[in-house]
Design an enzyme around this catalytic site. Structure first.
Site, PDB file in Angstrom:
ATOM      1  N   GLY A 192       0.835  -1.256   0.062  1.00 15.48           N
ATOM      2  CA  GLY A 192      -0.010  -0.141  -0.024  1.00 15.48           C
ATOM      3  C   GLY A 192       0.807   1.308   0.016  1.00 15.48           C
ATOM      4  O   GLY A 192       2.110   1.258  -0.079  1.00 15.48           O
ATOM      5  N   TYR A 193      -0.002   2.406   0.040  1.00 15.37           N
ATOM      6  CA  TYR A 193       1.018   3.438   0.125  1.00 15.37           C
ATOM      7  C   TYR A 193       1.769   3.970   1.320  1.00 15.37           C
ATOM      8  O   TYR A 193       2.923   4.486   1.077  1.00 15.37           O
ATOM      9  CB  TYR A 193      -0.005   4.813  -0.388  1.00 15.37           C
ATOM     10  CG  TYR A 193      -0.549   4.771  -1.534  1.00 15.37           C
ATOM     11  CD1 TYR A 193      -0.105   4.141  -2.552  1.00 15.37           C
ATOM     12  CD2 TYR A 193      -2.145   5.255  -1.694  1.00 15.37           C
ATOM     13  CE1 TYR A 193      -0.651   3.850  -4.041  1.00 15.37           C
ATOM     14  CE2 TYR A 193      -2.497   5.045  -2.973  1.00 15.37           C
ATOM     15  CZ  TYR A 193      -2.068   4.382  -4.171  1.00 15.37           C
ATOM     16  OH  TYR A 193      -2.397   4.347  -5.460  1.00 15.37           O
ATOM     17  N   CYS A 214      -3.202  10.773  10.306  1.00 12.38           N
ATOM     18  CA  CYS A 214      -2.524  11.841   9.540  1.00 12.38           C
ATOM     19  C   CYS A 214      -3.161  12.908   9.939  1.00 12.38           C
ATOM     20  O   CYS A 214      -2.497  14.074  10.011  1.00 12.38           O
ATOM     21  CB  CYS A 214      -2.495  11.699   7.779  1.00 12.38           C
ATOM     22  SG  CYS A 214      -4.450  11.225   7.241  1.00 12.38           S
ATOM     23  N   ASN A 243       0.521  13.427   4.184  1.00 10.08           N
ATOM     24  CA  ASN A 243      -0.045  12.233   4.977  1.00 10.08           C
ATOM     25  C   ASN A 243       0.681  10.956   5.215  1.00 10.08           C
ATOM     26  O   ASN A 243       0.705  10.352   5.936  1.00 10.08           O
ATOM     27  CB  ASN A 243      -1.508  12.131   4.558  1.00 10.08           C
ATOM     28  CG  ASN A 243      -1.598  11.833   3.260  1.00 10.08           C
ATOM     29  OD1 ASN A 243      -0.935  12.578   2.230  1.00 10.08           O
ATOM     30  ND2 ASN A 243      -2.208  10.514   2.674  1.00 10.08           N
TER      31      ASN A 243
END
Lengths: 348, 348, 348, 348
Positions: free
Chosen positions: C17-18, C153, C315
């Site tokens: 994932g990110y 975030c 974020n």
């Protein structure tokens, strides 16, 4: 040249623009360079970090008026096109090493300069003294070069895409075309009717349908005539070029891949990107913002005869300030990646 | 008033800007209006469709110098803030009906104007003659109004969000806050260091952390003090406002929904958008570009006591030129949707 | 704790994932960490740099199946919310130090967790063992923490904005509101009807009109109830929060500025941004992409009584992976900026 | 054919996608058409305006299951590629006039279809019955056509750019290349790993480096072989094509301009855009969103021999649904602009 004990003292001349700001960012983070001075006529006395707000907290430097520029080891010129050629003789007195990032010293032939820039060169005798600041083609000469001219952003991408095939003799007869796409930072920070956000946002603006200026640099570097168009696209940073080239008889995908691998295997900042799967199969600038990479890829037409070459880079980094720093690393014998480690972001 | 035989002859004063261009687009497509004149001091003699390229092929009009403006049935003023108030007396001689889209005649109280606009009003005695050009609140008065002042874009959205609850007595005691978000076209077409694409792109710019000027209009219209902030967001067109309001005792989701439905059931350009499923559950401006809709929605806190109101519109249409045309439709007794049928796009 | 001789061997659990990709980027560039393993159930055996194409040429790592995860010095968990709490006991056997970047261990009170996450916690007894991974508030405890939970975030941004005023006793009585704006990477890389480009592009999507989950973290950290909304905006990376706060009697702009300066003077990654001129007067996320900075600013209402606080960060960096690396730097006694030097880009 | 008394009853088959939604928008606003039915297998029973939120308040229609589709005057098919060819025989029983917007009936030669679409056509005998739905080339045949196949979006732009020069005999010998750029809506509304916002945003994705499918349509229409590439760019709507063409001996700028003017002078939806000044000198799609215009421009190389042709349109309007409606207007003898009056927005 051998390493030196202390840091190299550098000045950025014309530090209020986007290339200038990027030089400041990179030099502040470079372990062997002391960024001593940043000049700006318009902003003399103002904080550098007000104009380049990403640098808040990282530097207390204020802009120096150009006339107060003193002696440094290195000058990096990020002035508007047309200024450096007139001022160059004076600047050469102020430093042993001068790196020009404007367009003024990119073309070796004054006649070609005049044709593409609309007037005669102000210092034609100096043109031959400058080495093109592209380590992938001129690393050896750059090791002791003291006049370096950094190529244009789209030219850099196109040259890195075309050079291996041209140099290896894999290009066929016929037309080479270059389709450049560029973000808005490429036209600088000065406001104009055309680059106001509401006009420039979402643009697909063919601002140079024929004969973009970088065409001359490409032809000079690659040795084949190129026909270039350029389009402004929705992005702040980033350049992508698509080159259509004829292939010599019998050149197929495997031969093409082999040439790119050979030429760029040991290059620290060129990656060959021509994947068979995944979302990012060919080079895209968005994942290169802030990095010094130029990604180069290709697709050979299944029926043979021609290929599409694709290259992407950040116009302010590998297409400008980062490339200049890479040249300094070569010139001063430092590790070539020094100060240029940021790889780019994903997603972005 | 009754209908008229021929078309109404209209002029747009200050037609080079974004609101002016939008007026031209709408009036060219309006079956009862003949757009006779568009003025611009800077562009007098140039084609209107060079400045507003979406209109190529649709009009041969050229800009007229302001001093050559003659008599028309209607003048629509899209000049910069501060110009209309000085010129108004002269303009009133040129037409029976004047619709001002600048900020000059939005506030009824000269003292409030002075506080928000930084100086005295140039024609305070005329302020009371203007009717606020918001049909949802003032339709009856607009039917025979000949001086109409169109409210600000974010003010329009906020007023349409707040008015039903305020008018129905459902607001509780406590602070009403308004958080406005706006695209770049809201600050006009003049280039500046802040609205150059490379700076404005991707912005989340809190340009008015307190007391945005539209706050005064909202308070004037709704009758409750509001505290307003404003942020420039990545968009060319579009305004969204988020209003936080205290609810009177016992006001729940069903009561809130009932009020909005009642107030806006017959409104041609206000839609209540507060869905329980789907991607677009609350109002978003991107699907409203070009349309005259203002979408209004709400979410009542599950624990009660307050609600978030959301409204969205195209700042150049319902937040400006479209709203002005709607006022003309009311004023001249035409169907209210005339010339304003475009619903917006999806996807967008 | 004292420094150690060799590098720390780390694994990223859930690296497809990110947040996972960002951890990989940062740890590959960290001079004291050896990134030994990156797991992904779905992509086991595939190259990490195919999924995270910015890392091409920088790593030959392939994804490891979760069941093949062995012992490491540090595990960093970037799994989907809800997975870590069930797997935590097993994971704690595999490393001395575990840093969880999911939401599972952010709230200390199981009842609050259940209220915000829609069900009971799977390992409530472990909640108290985790230290909140926010060095600005918990640096001392993090120096020997072996269970670290990195905050959300938007929570991170809001807490860094609110903490100084709350801690210094400058908040007045009344409601604190938090308006969060977030880019699309915050909702992860899994495709859905709502995050397809044509739907998500240009969005101003109020996806949480009331009670966003990060609200619970903010209240826990700052000690005052907050009312939070959240909007998805046009950006890939970036979070900005606007907090409206009542000020205690007599608190003015100077007092507010003094408090922020005092709290953040020595913080390596918090900058106070509240300028009187320039384009970037208050924090904006676009110039922070890739950096670990959280910029914090404020504007006190000229009539007093309340202030707008603004904070911005990336974020995926200060709002996730970078913050986790900063925690590791604190935990292992390394310089706090190590591996986190990238300052962000301008223009961007 | 002569006009008819009542409205034409139409159905959109496959109305959940982007082309389908655009058909619904245009047909709801068309004064001679009654949109009776919109089908969707997946969304049967759901409101059309939930999927296409720009249509809220404009229609109460719900999606009909395909098996419940009854008889209509006209069927417009906006199904995925590959579905219409199998279902066509059954559909032809349900209406006198069928307009297919999928790719299934665009190519007249089954062998070419098989080469470009990777398999045999399911109804090759029907291919010859379809007339290409491009009024600029086939207006006469469309007047009584009952099987109409609307060309692809990039093909439409390229054909309208190339046709005048090819038809007038101004093309020289040599290669014609087509460089297509397209927004994300062109690949449909189904979520995928590649079109998630965080991946697709800011893309310059060369998804078809050679032989894009529309190449076959272009060659079929223009009669010269074309080599086509395609790039996904940052936009939701919009297509732009750049065609490089060799010019016959002696063809200069004036001759080129004269040809375009002659071919398109009376066309309601093609504008020749090749201005010498202003920001929008060549066609750009952003000011065409929602409009049925195709703007066509050109630049002849000052040294002669070749030209760059540029065309732009909204892929969902002139590149799809709008073009289909224009065909209906031709087919039923209505004014060709009917229901297609929206000119596009500026700024945008």
């Amino acid at each position: 040249m051998t390493g030196r004990a202390g840091p190299v003292r550098a000045a950025v001349v014309g530090g209020a623009g986007y290339i200038g700001g990027e030089l400041v960012r990179l030099l502040l983070g470079h372990p062997r360079v002391e960024l001593a001075t940043v000049t700006s006529r318009r902003l003399a006395g103002r904080r550098v970090s007000t104009t380049h707000p990403n640098l808040r907290g990282l530097t207390e430097l204020t802009f120096t008026a150009p006339e107060d520029l003193g002696r440094h080891d290195v000058l990096l010129l990020a002035t508007e096109h047309g200024l450096a050629m007139g001022a160059m003789r004076g600047l050469l007195d102020l430093a042993d090493t001068v790196v020009d990032l404007s367009a003024d010293f990119r073309l070796r032939d004054p006649a070609v300069f005049a044709a593409y820039y609309g007037g005669p060169h102000a210092a034609p005798d100096l043109l031959a003294e400058f080495v093109t600041g592209l380590p992938e083609l001129h690393r050896k000469r750059l090791r002791d070069a003291d006049r370096i001219s950094v190529p244009g952003c789209m030219a850099t991408a196109a040259i890195l895409a075309l050079h291996p095939l041209a140099d290896a003799g894999l290009l066929g007869a016929g037309e080479v075309t270059v389709d450049g796409r560029t973000g808005s930072s490429g036209s600088g920070s000065a406001p104009s009717a055309a680059n106001v956000h509401a006009e420039r946002s979402g643009a697909l603006r063919v601002f140079a349908p024929t004969a973009h200026r970088h065409q001359a640099e490409i032809t000079q570097a690659v040795g084949v005539p190129a026909r270039m168009t350029a389009t402004g696209v929705e992005a702040v940073r980033g350049v992508q070029v698509l080159c259509r080239v004829p292939l010599a008889d019998g050149v197929d995908e495997a031969a093409t891949r082999a040439v790119y691998r050979r030429y760029y295997r040991d290059e620290p900042f060129v990656r060959v990107v021509a994947a068979r799967r995944g979302t990012y199969r060919l080079p895209e600038p968005k994942i290169l913002a802030g990095s010094n990479f130029c990604d180069v890829g290709f697709a050979v037409d299944p029926h043979g005869g021609w290929a599409l070459l694709v290259a992407a880079l950040d116009n302010l980094v590998k297409g400008g300030a980062g490339n200049a720093v890479q040249c300094l690393n070569v010139r001063f014998g430092w590790p070539e990646r020094l100060g240029l480690e940021f790889p780019g972001l994903h997603p972005a």
